[in-house]
Write a protein that holds these residues in place. Structure first.
Motif, mmCIF file in Angstrom:
data_model
loop_
_atom_site.group_PDB
_atom_site.id
_atom_site.type_symbol
_atom_site.label_atom_id
_atom_site.label_comp_id
_atom_site.label_asym_id
_atom_site.label_seq_id
_atom_site.Cartn_x
_atom_site.Cartn_y
_atom_site.Cartn_z
ATOM 1 N N ILE A 2 40.872 33.260 -18.949
ATOM 2 C CA ILE A 2 40.146 34.440 -18.480
ATOM 3 C C ILE A 2 39.797 35.341 -19.654
ATOM 4 N N VAL A 6 36.085 36.771 -20.682
ATOM 5 C CA VAL A 6 35.830 38.209 -20.831
ATOM 6 C C VAL A 6 35.306 38.507 -22.232
ATOM 7 N N THR A 10 31.672 39.967 -23.204
ATOM 8 C CA THR A 10 31.617 41.200 -23.982
ATOM 9 C C THR A 10 30.746 41.031 -25.218
#
Length: 58
Positions: A2, A6, A10
């Motif tokens: 995860i 992320v 980003t």
């Protein structure tokens, strides 16, 4: 896993934000080089993260 997702999102978001902050009309060539360089950097960092995670979990 995860965390990789992320971080990848980003990085791509930061690339998009940076590209949108640069005025395209004043220098289109610089805008394209900046966007391309940031996308390449994002992909390289993402690949390094994935390799690190895969190496840690055989």
């Amino acid at each position: 896993m995860i965390i990789i997702v992320v971080l990848t999102l980003t990085l791509f978001g930061a690339t998009t934000w940076t590209a949108l902050q640069q005025p395209l009309a004043s220098s289109p060539a610089f805008h394209h080089r900046l966007t391309g360089a940031l996308l390449a950097l994002s992909l390289a960092v993402t690949a390094a993260l994935i390799m690190t995670v895969l190496a840690a979990h055989p």
